[in-house]
Design an enzyme around this catalytic site. Sequence first.
Site, PDB file in Angstrom:
ATOM      1  N   HIS B 139      27.740  12.854 -15.570  1.00 38.92           N
ATOM      2  CA  HIS B 139      26.421  12.987 -16.200  1.00 38.92           C
ATOM      3  C   HIS B 139      25.700  11.649 -16.418  1.00 38.92           C
ATOM      4  CE1 HIS B 139      27.934  17.036 -17.152  1.00 38.92           C
ATOM      5  NE2 HIS B 139      26.720  17.388 -17.500  1.00 38.92           N
ATOM      6  N   GLY B 190      25.833  15.610 -10.645  1.00 38.00           N
ATOM      7  CA  GLY B 190      26.313  16.980 -10.789  1.00 38.00           C
ATOM      8  C   GLY B 190      25.342  17.850 -11.569  1.00 38.00           C
ATOM      9  N   HIS B 191      24.669  17.267 -12.524  1.00 33.95           N
ATOM     10  CA  HIS B 191      23.686  18.009 -13.326  1.00 33.95           C
ATOM     11  C   HIS B 191      22.291  17.460 -13.040  1.00 33.95           C
ATOM     12  CE1 HIS B 191      21.652  20.145 -16.418  1.00 33.95           C
ATOM     13  NE2 HIS B 191      22.725  20.465 -17.106  1.00 33.95           N
ATOM     14  N   HIS B 267      25.179  27.350 -12.375  1.00 33.39           N
ATOM     15  CA  HIS B 267      24.821  27.010 -13.757  1.00 33.39           C
ATOM     16  C   HIS B 267      23.300  27.111 -13.934  1.00 33.39           C
ATOM     17  CE1 HIS B 267      24.329  24.024 -17.140  1.00 33.39           C
ATOM     18  NE2 HIS B 267      25.361  24.718 -17.578  1.00 33.39           N
ATOM     19  N   GLU B 319      28.318  29.503 -17.244  1.00 33.53           N
ATOM     20  CA  GLU B 319      26.967  29.646 -17.832  1.00 33.53           C
ATOM     21  C   GLU B 319      25.989  29.903 -16.697  1.00 33.53           C
ATOM     22  OE1 GLU B 319      26.634  25.891 -19.861  1.00 33.53           O
ATOM     23  OE2 GLU B 319      28.255  26.343 -21.239  1.00 33.53           O
ATOM     24  N   GLU B 335      21.489  31.246 -22.109  1.00 30.19           N
ATOM     25  CA  GLU B 335      21.496  30.045 -22.946  1.00 30.19           C
ATOM     26  C   GLU B 335      20.076  29.640 -23.331  1.00 30.19           C
ATOM     27  OE1 GLU B 335      23.695  26.883 -21.076  1.00 30.19           O
ATOM     28  OE2 GLU B 335      22.842  25.371 -22.418  1.00 30.19           O
ATOM     29  N   CYS B 415      23.336  20.577 -26.440  1.00 29.20           N
ATOM     30  CA  CYS B 415      22.151  20.450 -25.599  1.00 29.20           C
ATOM     31  C   CYS B 415      20.982  21.285 -26.107  1.00 29.20           C
ATOM     32  CB  CYS B 415      22.483  20.851 -24.165  1.00 29.20           C
ATOM     33  SG  CYS B 415      23.400  22.394 -24.048  1.00 29.20           S
TER      34      CYS B 415
END
Lengths: 651, 651
Positions: B139, B190-191, B267, B319, B335, B415
Site C-alpha cells: 500500500h 495492489g490497491h 475487491h 470484500e 462496505e 478506512c
Amino acid sequence: MPRSLHGQVAALDSELPRERDFWKPYRDLVVRTALPYQWEVLNDRVPGVEPSHAIRNFRIAAGLEHGEFHGYVFQDSDVAKWLETVGYCLMRQRDPVLEARADEVIGLVAKAQQPDGYLNTYYTVKEPGRRWTNLHEGHELYCAGHFIEAGVAYHEATGKGALLQVATGYADLISRTFGPGPGKLRGYCGHPEIELALVKLSEATGERRYLELALWFVDERGREPYYFDLEYERRGRTRLMPEFRGFDRSYLQAHVPVREQRTAEGHAVRVTYLYSAVADLARLAADAGLAAAAVRVWDNATRRRMYVTGGIGSAAVGEAFTSDYDLPTDTMYAETCASVGMAFWAQRMLKLDADARYADVMELELYNGALSGMSLDGSRYFYVNPLESVPERTARNPGLRHVKPARQPWYACACCPSNLTRLIASLDRYIGSALGGAAHVHLYVSGTIELPTEAGPFRLEQSTAYPYEGTVRIAVRNAPTAETPLRLRIPGWCADWRCNVNGAPWAGSPRKGYLEIRRQWSARDQVELVLDMPVRLLRSHPRIRSTAGKVCISRGPLIYCLEEADNGPLLHELRVSEPTEWSTRWEPGLLGGTMVIRGAATRVDESSWDEPALYSTASTASVPARILAVPYALWANRGEGEMLVWISSGA
Amino acid sequence: MPRSLHGQVAALDSELPRERDFWKPYRDLVVRTALPYQWEVLNDRVPGVEPSHAIRNFRIAAGLEHGEFHGYVFQDSDVAKWLETVGYCLMRQRDPVLEARADEVIGLVAKAQQPDGYLNTYYTVKEPGRRWTNLHEGHELYCAGHFIEAGVAYHEATGKGALLQVATGYADLISRTFGPGPGKLRGYCGHPEIELALVKLSEATGERRYLELALWFVDERGREPYYFDLEYERRGRTRLMPEFRGFDRSYLQAHVPVREQRTAEGHAVRVTYLYSAVADLARLAADAGLAAAAVRVWDNATRRRMYVTGGIGSAAVGEAFTSDYDLPTDTMYAETCASVGMAFWAQRMLKLDADARYADVMELELYNGALSGMSLDGSRYFYVNPLESVPERTARNPGLRHVKPARQPWYACACCPSNLTRLIASLDRYIGSALGGAAHVHLYVSGTIELPTEAGPFRLEQSTAYPYEGTVRIAVRNAPTAETPLRLRIPGWCADWRCNVNGAPWAGSPRKGYLEIRRQWSARDQVELVLDMPVRLLRSHPRIRSTAGKVCISRGPLIYCLEEADNGPLLHELRVSEPTEWSTRWEPGLLGGTMVIRGAATRVDESSWDEPALYSTASTASVPARILAVPYALWANRGEGEMLVWISSGA
C-alpha cells in the site's frame, strides 16, 4: 388441526415394479463399490485423490515401514469405520475375500497397538510421549471409540475376537488412565464418540465398568475447572488445529454440564454423538436427569434447528448449530455425518421412549439428509448437503465455497463417506426393535428382521416398494410363544392409512405413532399396512426467514427437489400456485429408477422486466410452466446444474 | 414502458420545515464531531477503542519519539484522509483552530518525509530498506495517493503549499522510480488510488507528466508477466497479509489488462478507485478504449451487481464482487468505503458523459449506501451495511460475524470513517458542474454553487427541502455573459415533474436525464423545479434470488427500511399487499427529524401455526398490521434491533 392440505394424486401412469427394494441397490453398492473404492483410497491408490495415508500410518506405527505420519490427527478412524462397515456387510452375507482383507487389516492394527494397549498412529509415530496431552484436539479417545465400534461389529459378524481384543485392551488402558480416582486424568474427549462406543462395548462384553466410564465421561463434560484450559497450560500452550482457537466451549458441548444443557449447540456431529451416548446411558443407568437432557436437546435440534431434509448445522464455520430458526438454505453446512449422527441418536431415543417422532426423524435422515451424501455409483460423496445449489454462485462467492455443486471423489477430512456406508450397511438394526415388551417396526424395508421379544424371536418378512408406494406386506415367519403386541409405525407424514390382519381390517388408533396389533401370532399370519402417500407441499415455521413464503414438495418420507436437468436453469423463477394437481410417475430409466412428481407452476417471463434496470417499480409477468421434481437424495447425479428444495409459492 | 406503479401519496399531515437543509446537520457534524473524534482516535485517546497509533507512527518516523510501528501497513492513509477532510471543511468555512492543528500535523508529516521524498511510516520505521518490494500488499502507492489528495485539497482550501509540496516531492520520487524507462520498476499498486490522485495532482499543478504516469500505471495493470509474482520471488516469497494468499488476480483487478475488463471483479473499493482514475484518464487523454472499459464495468457493476441501497460487494471474503445478480441480503459486505468510492466514480463518469444515470447512482450512494456508514451523532461507523439485520443471527452465526447490528466506535482497519467524512465535507463538488458548455445541476442541495462556464461564472443558489420534498428553487446569483444552457437533472426515480422559469412554465423533454433551459441568464432569474415524489415500491430484477417476491419501499432518492423500534421484531413476518395506500409524515422528533412512511400490511399470526412442527402442510393465517418505514441511512440509531429493507409481498 389438519395435518394435510395436499392436492390430488393421480394414478400411477407407469407401473412401479412390485415390491421393488429401495435399499438393496444401496446395500449392494456399499459391498461392491464403496468398500473397495474406500479401500483403494485408504491405500493411496486412487489417481487424483489426495493420499489418505491411513494404512501407511498403521504400517509405520507397526514398524513395517519407515516414514512420517500424514493426514489429520484422527486419520486412524477412517480405517476403523471401514472395518466396522465390513463387519455389518459380513453380517448380511459372508464374503471370504473381503473377510480375509479385513483380517489382514486387523492384524496390522494389532501390530500397531502398543504393549500397554495404546493405539493411535499419530501419537505413536509423530508425537511419541505426548499421549493424552491434548484431548481438546487430539481425537485419541474418538479414534479409540471407532475401534471399539469396529471390534464389536466385527466380532458380532464373524465371531472372530481379534479386533474386539484390540479394542478391549485399549479400553482397559483408557479405564486405567481416566476417571475419578487418584492419579487419573479427569479429562474427556473434544469429540464425543468414546462414550457411545463404551456403551456398545459394555453391552457386547457384559462389563458394566465400561458403561460407568462412559457415564463419567459424560458427566465430566462442561464441569469447572475447564479441563481443556488446564491441559492447554500443562502442555505449554501448543495447538494442533489453529482454527480451534476461535471456538468457544459450546463448540464441543462443554459450555455447561450435559445435564444442564437445553439447546443443541456447537459442532453438529459432536452433538449427535454425545447425545447418542446420553440416550443410551439414560436408559441403561435409568438416569432421569440424562433422559430429560436428551429429550430437551433433541426437541431443540429437531423442532428449531433442523432443515426439512433432516440436515443440521446452519453454519459452515464450526460446522455448527447457530440459533433457533436460523436455517439459511445456501450458506448452511448440513454435513452428511451430522445426518448420519442424527440417525444414530434417533435410534437410541427410540430405545429410551418408543415414540414414533424419533423414528420419523430417523427415517427422514436415512432417505434424505444422509443418503444425499453418496452418488448413485457409490464413489462420490458430499460433505455439505445444501438446500439449493447454483454452481455459478458457489464457484464465485467465497462465502459458499464449502458448498460443492457435485459430489467429490474424497475429502482430506474423510469422515463422511465411511460414516454413511456404515449406516447403510447396518440398516437392519434401524428397521425394528423389541421395546417394552412389544415388537416395533419403525421402518418399512423389504427383507427379514428378527426381533427378540420376551416370548421368543419374532421373525417378520416385509415386502414393499416403500418409500415409492405405501403398501407394506408383513409375513410372520416365526412367532413368539405368547401373545405379543406388534407395533407398526404410522409415519408422521401419513394422514390416512388402513391395516389388515390376515385379510380382516384391523381397527385401532396409533399411540405415540404406533398402531398396536396384540395377538397370539402364528407363523402364517399376514399383515398388510397401506399408508396413503399423497404429494404434500410443506411450509416452514413462520420464524424461519430463508424459506418464508416458499414450499417444499414431499411424498412419503421423501423430500423432493427441482434440478436444472429437468426444469432448466433459474429455478428460483418458478412459482408453485395452490391448489395444484400433482402427478406421480415411475420413471424406470431415470436416476436408477425413481418416482418423479410433476405439477403446474408459473415461470417469470424475463422479457417483461424493465431492462436494463436492476430495480424497478414495474412488475414482471409470468407464463405457465410445468415442473418435475425428483427425490432430494438423488440430486447431482446428472452433471452440474442448479438444484432447489424450497420453491417460491403464491397466487 | 411505465416507470412507475406507485400507490397514492396522502398530503403531509405535519408540515416539513420549509427548505430544511438535509445536508447541513451532516456537514456540521463532520466539522464539530467527526473530525475532532477522529483526531482523538488517531492520537489513541479514545477509551475502549483500539489505539490507532497513526500519529505516533509519524512521530517515530520523524525522529520525535522512539518506538515501534503499529497498525496496518496502510495506517498513514488515515492521517492523510483526515487532512483532506479538514481541507474540504476549511473551503466552506475557515476555522483557525482546526487549521492550526492541521498545519501542525502537516509539519509532522513533512518531518517524517525522507530526504528523497519518500513518505511511509511503515517502511521507514519497521522495514527500512524494503521500500517498493511488496507493491502487492504494501500500500505504499496507495498511501502516497492519499497524501496527494490531501495536499491538493489543503492547498485549494488554504492556499498553503506545505502539504502539496510534500505530496509533489513524493510524486516526483514515484515518477523517478516507476515507469517504462530503463532501471525503473514496472510495477503498480495492489490497491488503486495513486492513479486518481496523480490525475488530481496533474490538474492542480498543470503538469501532464503526472497524468501520463497515472495512465501508465493503469495500463500496466493485468499485463504479463504478472508483476506481483515477479516481486514475490524477488523478495524471497514473504507476505505481509496471509489472507492475500487465497485471492486471485481479479481481487485487485489485474486478471486482464484494464482495457479488456468487462465486469466488476474483486475487491469492490479497489474497483471504484481504479475506475475513477480510468474515467478521468479517458476524458483527459481522450482515450476511447479506456472510456469504453469504464462504461462496460460501470454498467456491469450498477446493472447486475449493486444493492438497491447502492451497496456493492456481495462477499465478505475479499470484500468483493461475486457474479451477476448474486446479491444476498444477509451475508453481503456492502462496505461504506465502496459506496463512497461509487460516488467518486459516478462523479467522474458524469464528467466523461453528462448522462443522469451516473448522477442517479451518485445520489443513491450519498443518501443511502454511503450515509448509512455514520451514526446520527457522528461518532459511530458501519463498515458493512447490510440489507437486513437480526442481532441474534449476526451474533450467533459465524458466517455473519462481519455484519454488526450497531455502528462501532472505530475499526482496526479504519478506512471507512474518514472516507465518508471526506465525501460529506466535499459534497459541494458533487452538486453541479460545467460540462460540454452547459451548467449542470446534478443534486438538489440547499446552498450556493458556482459553475465555471465558458461565458463566466454561473452562481446558483438552491433552496429545497429535498430529498424529503421535491420542490427546488434555484435563484441565479451571477449569470454568464452569454446564452448558456442550464441542465437540471430529472432523477431516474421521478416520473412526473414540472418546471417554471421566472414563474412561467418551461416545456421540454429531458435528454440523457437533464432538462435543458437555454437562455441569456440574469442575476435575478428564478427557476422552480417540482419533482413528484410518491412512495415507490421497488422490485428486483428476476434473476436476483435473495429478493424474489419482495418489495422495497422508496421515496425520491431515499431507500426506506423497517426497524424493530417501530414495527416490533420478526420483520420478515410482515407482508405488503398491493395496492397499498401509503402516507408520509414529517416526524420532527424522530431520528433528528425525518419523513416516515406508513402503510397497511399483514403479519403472520404465529398462533395459527401447527406447533411444535418445524415443517407442516398447514398454512398460517395472517392478521392486519401497519408498518412504519424510515430512511435506510438512519437505521440503527435507536439501539439494537432488527432491520429489513426487502419486505415480503403478495396478495
